[in-house]
Motif scaffolding. Structure first.
Motif, short mmCIF file in Angstrom:
data_model
loop_
_atom_site.label_atom_id
_atom_site.label_comp_id
_atom_site.label_asym_id
_atom_site.label_seq_id
_atom_site.Cartn_x
_atom_site.Cartn_y
_atom_site.Cartn_z
N ILE A 94 0.86 -1.20 0.00
CA ILE A 94 0.00 0.00 0.00
C ILE A 94 0.89 1.24 0.00
CG2 ILE A 94 -1.84 1.24 1.22
CD1 ILE A 94 -2.80 -1.50 0.45
N THR A 95 0.71 2.10 -1.00
CA THR A 95 1.53 3.32 -1.07
C THR A 95 0.78 4.55 -0.56
OG1 THR A 95 0.84 3.65 -3.37
CG2 THR A 95 2.91 2.47 -3.01
N VAL A 96 -0.55 4.49 -0.62
CA VAL A 96 -1.37 5.60 -0.11
C VAL A 96 -2.54 5.02 0.67
CG1 VAL A 96 -2.93 7.51 -0.75
CG2 VAL A 96 -0.81 7.15 -2.05
N VAL A 97 -2.76 5.54 1.88
CA VAL A 97 -4.01 5.26 2.59
C VAL A 97 -4.82 6.56 2.52
CG1 VAL A 97 -5.08 4.69 4.81
CG2 VAL A 97 -2.94 3.57 4.14
N ALA A 98 -5.96 6.50 1.87
CA ALA A 98 -6.81 7.70 1.74
C ALA A 98 -7.98 7.55 2.69
CB ALA A 98 -7.30 7.85 0.30
N ILE A 99 -8.05 8.43 3.68
CA ILE A 99 -9.10 8.36 4.70
C ILE A 99 -10.18 9.39 4.35
CG2 ILE A 99 -9.61 8.70 7.16
CD1 ILE A 99 -7.86 6.25 6.69
N THR A 100 -11.41 8.92 4.12
CA THR A 100 -12.46 9.85 3.70
C THR A 100 -12.85 10.81 4.83
OG1 THR A 100 -14.21 8.26 4.30
CG2 THR A 100 -13.42 8.24 2.01
N HIS A 101 -12.78 10.31 6.07
CA HIS A 101 -13.08 11.16 7.23
C HIS A 101 -12.67 10.40 8.49
CE1 HIS A 101 -16.59 8.55 6.88
NE2 HIS A 101 -16.97 8.88 8.10
N LEU A 102 -12.69 11.10 9.62
CA LEU A 102 -12.05 10.54 10.82
C LEU A 102 -13.01 9.87 11.80
CD1 LEU A 102 -9.24 13.19 11.49
CD2 LEU A 102 -9.09 10.98 10.32
N HIS A 103 -14.17 9.40 11.34
CA HIS A 103 -14.99 8.56 12.22
C HIS A 103 -14.27 7.24 12.49
CE1 HIS A 103 -19.12 10.68 11.45
NE2 HIS A 103 -18.44 11.21 12.45
N PHE A 104 -14.57 6.67 13.66
CA PHE A 104 -13.78 5.51 14.12
C PHE A 104 -13.83 4.34 13.14
CE2 PHE A 104 -16.71 2.15 15.42
CZ PHE A 104 -17.92 2.81 15.33
N ASP A 105 -14.97 4.19 12.43
CA ASP A 105 -15.12 3.02 11.57
C ASP A 105 -14.43 3.18 10.20
OD1 ASP A 105 -17.12 4.99 11.16
OD2 ASP A 105 -18.39 3.59 10.08
N HIS A 106 -13.61 4.22 10.09
CA HIS A 106 -12.88 4.45 8.83
C HIS A 106 -11.37 4.53 9.05
CE1 HIS A 106 -16.49 5.33 6.36
NE2 HIS A 106 -16.99 5.47 7.59
N VAL A 107 -10.95 4.42 10.30
CA VAL A 107 -9.52 4.65 10.61
C VAL A 107 -8.89 3.55 11.47
CG1 VAL A 107 -9.73 7.17 10.46
CG2 VAL A 107 -10.06 6.04 12.68
N ALA A 108 -9.67 2.55 11.87
CA ALA A 108 -9.23 1.73 13.01
C ALA A 108 -8.05 0.80 12.73
CB ALA A 108 -10.42 0.94 13.56
N TRP A 109 -7.75 0.53 11.42
CA TRP A 109 -6.56 -0.28 11.14
C TRP A 109 -5.35 0.59 10.80
CZ3 TRP A 109 -5.74 -5.25 12.12
CH2 TRP A 109 -6.82 -6.15 12.15
N ASN A 110 -5.45 1.90 10.97
CA ASN A 110 -4.30 2.77 10.63
C ASN A 110 -3.02 2.34 11.32
OD1 ASN A 110 -5.92 4.44 9.13
ND2 ASN A 110 -5.84 6.20 10.51
N ILE A 111 -3.19 2.01 12.61
CA ILE A 111 -2.05 1.80 13.50
C ILE A 111 -2.16 0.41 14.13
CG2 ILE A 111 -1.10 2.55 15.75
CD1 ILE A 111 -0.51 4.59 13.56
N THR A 112 -1.03 -0.24 14.29
CA THR A 112 -0.98 -1.51 15.02
C THR A 112 -0.06 -1.29 16.22
OG1 THR A 112 -1.25 -2.74 12.97
CG2 THR A 112 -0.36 -3.95 14.85
N MET A 113 -0.51 -1.77 17.38
CA MET A 113 0.33 -1.63 18.56
C MET A 113 1.32 -2.80 18.62
SD MET A 113 -0.49 1.19 19.87
CE MET A 113 0.25 1.21 21.51
N GLU A 114 2.56 -2.49 18.85
CA GLU A 114 3.59 -3.52 18.94
C GLU A 114 4.45 -3.17 20.15
OE1 GLU A 114 5.12 -5.41 15.06
OE2 GLU A 114 6.74 -4.11 15.75
N ASN A 115 4.50 -4.08 21.12
CA ASN A 115 5.21 -3.80 22.37
C ASN A 115 4.78 -2.45 22.97
OD1 ASN A 115 6.67 -6.17 22.00
ND2 ASN A 115 8.20 -5.10 20.77
N GLU A 116 3.46 -2.24 22.93
CA GLU A 116 2.84 -1.02 23.47
C GLU A 116 3.27 0.25 22.74
OE1 GLU A 116 2.92 -0.91 27.78
OE2 GLU A 116 2.76 -3.10 27.80
N LYS A 117 3.87 0.09 21.58
CA LYS A 117 4.23 1.27 20.77
C LYS A 117 3.44 1.25 19.46
CE LYS A 117 8.92 2.58 22.04
NZ LYS A 117 9.84 1.51 22.42
#
Ligand SMILES: [Zn+2]
Length: 271
Positions: A94-117
């Motif tokens: 994936i080279t671009v993630v385009a987020i249409t808006h910031l409601h929770f059901d459109h952004v929730a896989w943006n970030i993965t927690m790894e060792n609490e980071k």
């Protein structure tokens, strides 16, 4: 068999689903009377329930692999990463993630927690976020009510992946952001144009097929319902005129259709 992969000229669009749920007319459209919504039995059950998909799209254009929206996420539990794998897409592609808006059901896989980071789920991508939403959700009183912004959106800046979008902006020469405010202040859609063909990814300009027929029905998730209705009407008018393929992430998969008119009335035709 329904088509989960379509083309618009040289652009390929694949519909993915992170999961599904259902909602109730009395909570989503509290001002619409049962007498009115009962005219749409194809979409709404006699109890006023209707399905809600949590959809994403992969758009391939000119060497870019664009993921539109990142769903309800790992806690749901969402299946977006499995859907990507099934379609032969590695998160690193994936080279671009385009987020249409910031409601929770459109952004929730943006970030993965790894060792609490926090780390980027799509490490090679720039995340395109509409500036209007970025500014709205960072206001202290809004942020206090939107804990998902702290965990899934703010880290993008620290991780160097944030790309704020103003107005119309070209991701490629075939894929352009279109401001469609109302559902949220900075909400954006994506317009696709290639080889004389058109496509459009709605975001939450319309969440359910019956809104194509009833753009004035006020939805409780629209932060500015009047502006959302005006935007919906303008976008539907454009889509009807252009006659292209339309993707609506909350529409039942594969979430593609067209906005057509028959006997003086606009309607949604599943592709
Ligand atoms: Zn939504």
């Amino acid at each position: 068999m329904p088509d989960y992969k379509i083309t618009v000229g040289n652009v390929e669009i694949t519909s993915l689903s992170d999961g599904a749920g259902e909602n109730l007319m009395e909570s989503a459209f509290p001002n619409v009377s049962p007498d009115d919504w009962k005219r749409y039995p194809d979409y709404i059950s006699p109890e006023g329930k209707f399905p809600v998909n949590f959809g994403s799209f992969i758009i391939r254009s000119r060497g870019e692999t664009i993921l539109v929206d990142t769903g309800v996420g790992p806690d749901f539990p969402g299946r977006l990463l499995d859907e990507l794998k099934t379609n032969g897409v590695d998160p690193n592609d994936i080279t671009v993630v385009a987020i249409t808006h910031l409601h929770f059901d459109h952004v929730a896989w943006n970030i993965t927690m790894e060792n609490e980071k926090p780390r980027l789920t799509f490490p090679q991508a720039k995340y395109w976020i509409p500036r209007g939403d970025w500014e709205h959700y960072r206001q202290p009183e809004v942020l206090a009510d939107s804990p998902h912004i702290k965990t899934t959106v703010l880290p993008l800046e620290e991780l160097g992946a944030l790309r704020l979008v103003d107005g119309e902006d070209s991701i490629t020469s075939e894929v352009t952001t279109v401001p469609t405010p109302g559902h949220t202040p900075g909400h954006m859609s994506l317009a696709i144009s290639s080889q004389g063909q058109r496509g459009f990814i709605l975001g939450d300009v319309a969440n359910f097929p019956f809104q194509v027929q009833q753009p004035d029905w006020k939805m409780s998730f629209d932060l500015d319902p009047d502006m959302a209705s005006r935007t919906r009407e303008a976008v539907l008018e454009r889509l009807e005129r252009e006659g292209g393929t339309v993707g609506g992430g909350h529409f039942t998969p594969p979430s593609f259709g067209r906005v057509l008119r028959s006997e003086g009335r606009r309607y949604w035709q599943v592709l």
